[in-house]
Write a protein that holds these residues in place. Sequence first.
Motif, PDB file in Angstrom:
ATOM      1  N   ALA A 131       0.788  -1.141  -0.053  1.00  0.00           N
ATOM      2  CA  ALA A 131       0.081   0.031   0.006  1.00  0.00           C
ATOM      3  C   ALA A 131       0.822   1.278   0.115  1.00  0.00           C
ATOM      4  N   ILE A 132       2.187   1.144  -0.102  1.00  0.00           N
ATOM      5  CA  ILE A 132       2.895   2.382  -0.016  1.00  0.00           C
ATOM      6  C   ILE A 132       3.663   2.622  -1.356  1.00  0.00           C
ATOM      7  N   VAL A 133       3.662   3.845  -1.734  1.00  0.00           N
ATOM      8  CA  VAL A 133       4.234   4.255  -3.175  1.00  0.00           C
ATOM      9  C   VAL A 133       5.056   5.350  -3.004  1.00  0.00           C
ATOM     10  N   PRO A 134       6.089   5.271  -3.699  1.00  0.00           N
ATOM     11  CA  PRO A 134       7.196   6.581  -3.880  1.00  0.00           C
ATOM     12  C   PRO A 134       6.658   7.541  -4.893  1.00  0.00           C
ATOM     13  N   GLY A 135       6.649   8.961  -4.350  1.00  0.00           N
ATOM     14  CA  GLY A 135       6.002   9.898  -5.272  1.00  0.00           C
ATOM     15  C   GLY A 135       6.652  10.223  -6.515  1.00  0.00           C
ATOM     16  N   PHE A 136       6.186  10.453  -7.593  1.00  0.00           N
ATOM     17  CA  PHE A 136       7.041  10.991  -8.650  1.00  0.00           C
ATOM     18  C   PHE A 136       5.869  11.748  -9.669  1.00  0.00           C
ATOM     19  N   PRO A 137       6.292  12.714 -10.165  1.00  0.00           N
ATOM     20  CA  PRO A 137       7.644  13.587 -10.206  1.00  0.00           C
ATOM     21  C   PRO A 137       7.897  13.906  -8.752  1.00  0.00           C
ATOM     22  N   ILE A 138       9.284  13.574  -8.372  1.00  0.00           N
ATOM     23  CA  ILE A 138       9.761  14.168  -6.865  1.00  0.00           C
ATOM     24  C   ILE A 138       9.359  15.722  -6.859  1.00  0.00           C
ATOM     25  N   ASN A 139       9.787  16.402  -7.678  1.00  0.00           N
ATOM     26  CA  ASN A 139       9.491  18.074  -7.299  1.00  0.00           C
ATOM     27  C   ASN A 139       7.945  18.281  -6.925  1.00  0.00           C
ATOM     28  N   GLN A 140       7.060  17.358  -7.317  1.00  0.00           N
ATOM     29  CA  GLN A 140       5.680  17.713  -7.073  1.00  0.00           C
ATOM     30  C   GLN A 140       5.171  16.819  -5.756  1.00  0.00           C
ATOM     31  N   TRP A 141       5.746  15.418  -5.970  1.00  0.00           N
ATOM     32  CA  TRP A 141       5.508  14.471  -4.829  1.00  0.00           C
ATOM     33  C   TRP A 141       6.672  14.045  -4.108  1.00  0.00           C
ATOM     34  N   PRO A 142       7.566  14.609  -3.342  1.00  0.00           N
ATOM     35  CA  PRO A 142       8.823  14.448  -3.016  1.00  0.00           C
ATOM     36  C   PRO A 142       8.862  13.075  -1.842  1.00  0.00           C
ATOM     37  N   SER A 143       7.686  13.083  -1.213  1.00  0.00           N
ATOM     38  CA  SER A 143       7.822  11.891  -0.194  1.00  0.00           C
ATOM     39  C   SER A 143       7.063  10.683  -0.644  1.00  0.00           C
ATOM     40  N   VAL A 144       6.971   9.712   0.377  1.00  0.00           N
ATOM     41  CA  VAL A 144       6.260   8.228   0.114  1.00  0.00           C
ATOM     42  C   VAL A 144       5.140   8.375   0.627  1.00  0.00           C
ATOM     43  N   TYR A 145       4.038   7.627  -0.129  1.00  0.00           N
ATOM     44  CA  TYR A 145       2.817   7.722   0.304  1.00  0.00           C
ATOM     45  C   TYR A 145       1.976   6.562   0.436  1.00  0.00           C
ATOM     46  N   ILE A 146       0.929   6.507   1.430  1.00  0.00           N
ATOM     47  CA  ILE A 146       0.268   5.081   2.048  1.00  0.00           C
ATOM     48  C   ILE A 146      -1.042   5.410   1.510  1.00  0.00           C
ATOM     49  N   ASP A 147      -1.616   4.411   0.843  1.00  0.00           N
ATOM     50  CA  ASP A 147      -2.843   4.513   0.424  1.00  0.00           C
ATOM     51  C   ASP A 147      -3.673   3.778   1.759  1.00  0.00           C
ATOM     52  N   GLN A 148      -4.516   4.673   2.124  1.00  0.00           N
ATOM     53  CA  GLN A 148      -5.497   4.601   3.402  1.00  0.00           C
ATOM     54  C   GLN A 148      -6.445   3.586   3.105  1.00  0.00           C
ATOM     55  N   ASP A 149      -6.905   3.438   1.795  1.00  0.00           N
ATOM     56  CA  ASP A 149      -7.959   2.563   1.660  1.00  0.00           C
ATOM     57  C   ASP A 149      -7.421   1.031   1.675  1.00  0.00           C
ATOM     58  N   THR A 150      -6.276   0.950   1.354  1.00  0.00           N
ATOM     59  CA  THR A 150      -5.476  -0.484   1.441  1.00  0.00           C
ATOM     60  C   THR A 150      -4.697  -1.018   2.568  1.00  0.00           C
ATOM     61  N   CYS A 151      -4.423   0.215   3.140  1.00  0.00           N
ATOM     62  CA  CYS A 151      -3.626  -0.209   4.581  1.00  0.00           C
ATOM     63  C   CYS A 151      -4.464  -0.698   5.571  1.00  0.00           C
ATOM     64  N   ILE A 152      -3.843  -1.759   6.017  1.00  0.00           N
ATOM     65  CA  ILE A 152      -4.329  -2.546   7.183  1.00  0.00           C
ATOM     66  C   ILE A 152      -4.254  -2.313   8.450  1.00  0.00           C
ATOM     67  N   SER A 153      -3.404  -1.277   8.680  1.00  0.00           N
ATOM     68  CA  SER A 153      -2.852  -0.538  10.168  1.00  0.00           C
ATOM     69  C   SER A 153      -2.251  -1.746  10.940  1.00  0.00           C
ATOM     70  N   CYS A 154      -1.283  -2.450  10.082  1.00  0.00           N
ATOM     71  CA  CYS A 154      -0.319  -3.463  10.971  1.00  0.00           C
ATOM     72  C   CYS A 154       0.687  -2.676  11.681  1.00  0.00           C
ATOM     73  N   GLY A 155       0.962  -1.603  11.070  1.00  0.00           N
ATOM     74  CA  GLY A 155       2.177  -0.776  11.880  1.00  0.00           C
ATOM     75  C   GLY A 155       3.674  -1.414  11.375  1.00  0.00           C
ATOM     76  N   ALA A 156       3.704  -2.216  10.636  1.00  0.00           N
ATOM     77  CA  ALA A 156       4.978  -2.998  10.333  1.00  0.00           C
ATOM     78  C   ALA A 156       5.950  -1.783   9.737  1.00  0.00           C
ATOM     79  N   CYS A 157       5.556  -0.794   9.144  1.00  0.00           N
ATOM     80  CA  CYS A 157       6.381   0.254   8.436  1.00  0.00           C
ATOM     81  C   CYS A 157       6.808   1.239   9.721  1.00  0.00           C
ATOM     82  N   VAL A 158       6.195   1.534  10.694  1.00  0.00           N
ATOM     83  CA  VAL A 158       6.759   2.381  11.837  1.00  0.00           C
ATOM     84  C   VAL A 158       8.177   2.055  12.015  1.00  0.00           C
ATOM     85  N   PRO A 159       8.751   1.214  12.773  1.00  0.00           N
ATOM     86  CA  PRO A 159       9.987   0.888  13.219  1.00  0.00           C
ATOM     87  C   PRO A 159      10.952   0.922  12.113  1.00  0.00           C
TER      88      PRO A 159
END
Length: 245
Positions: A131-159
Amino acid sequence: MSPKISINGNKSLTQEWMNERRSFLKYIATLSAAVLTSCTIQGNNPDNNFNAPNPEPVITDSPTEIAATEATELATEPPAPTEAPVEAPPATEIAEALPDYSCGPATGAAYIITSLCLRDRACINVCPVEAIVPGFPINQWPSVYIDQDTCISCGACVPECPFGAIFPTEEVPSQYVARGGEFINRPGLTGHYEGTNNLGNPVVLDNVYQLRAGQIVDLTQDVGCNNAFYASGPGYSARDQDNGM
């Protein structure tokens, strides 16, 4: 028989007794002379100065004088070195260089990657539902983004995030207090950053701002922009441009 000798006309002593008396007196005289000689030798010896005058008595200070002396010595001692006081950061300073970054309402029930993200990508590798996608083009979407509709809130990404950029949506701080040195990564900023991500690939960003200790940033603005990435931005199609950065 020895001849009789008259002493004072009324006592008679034999000549033998007189000889013994003379011998006894001679012995006493000799002994006295020996004692006197010994005393004279000892008296002339500096190590046995019997006639030396008594030493001067040592006069010590009274307890009051001793206390006063110690107080004076303490007062004249140089002060112990002290560490320079550490100034507390200005806890109410707003990061004034940050432009408004509101992309929409900060809603959602899953996790969110805030603009503290510098595209390490470790979170992408551990997400079980992709559910996590790197943003492109970087000058417009410089971060990495989580699709909240797909995310299952497992928290594996936090640590996995080395920047501490990931929060549950309802816990994203509206007043994040900077430790000092971390970066904010948002469109419209002009700072430069270079690093290496989890894949070993170089990361170059020209839209960052480095925070000073104590600066306050509203990270809830990142929630709306995360949602906009999927609602009106490239979303999953950004993977077609993914070059590993």
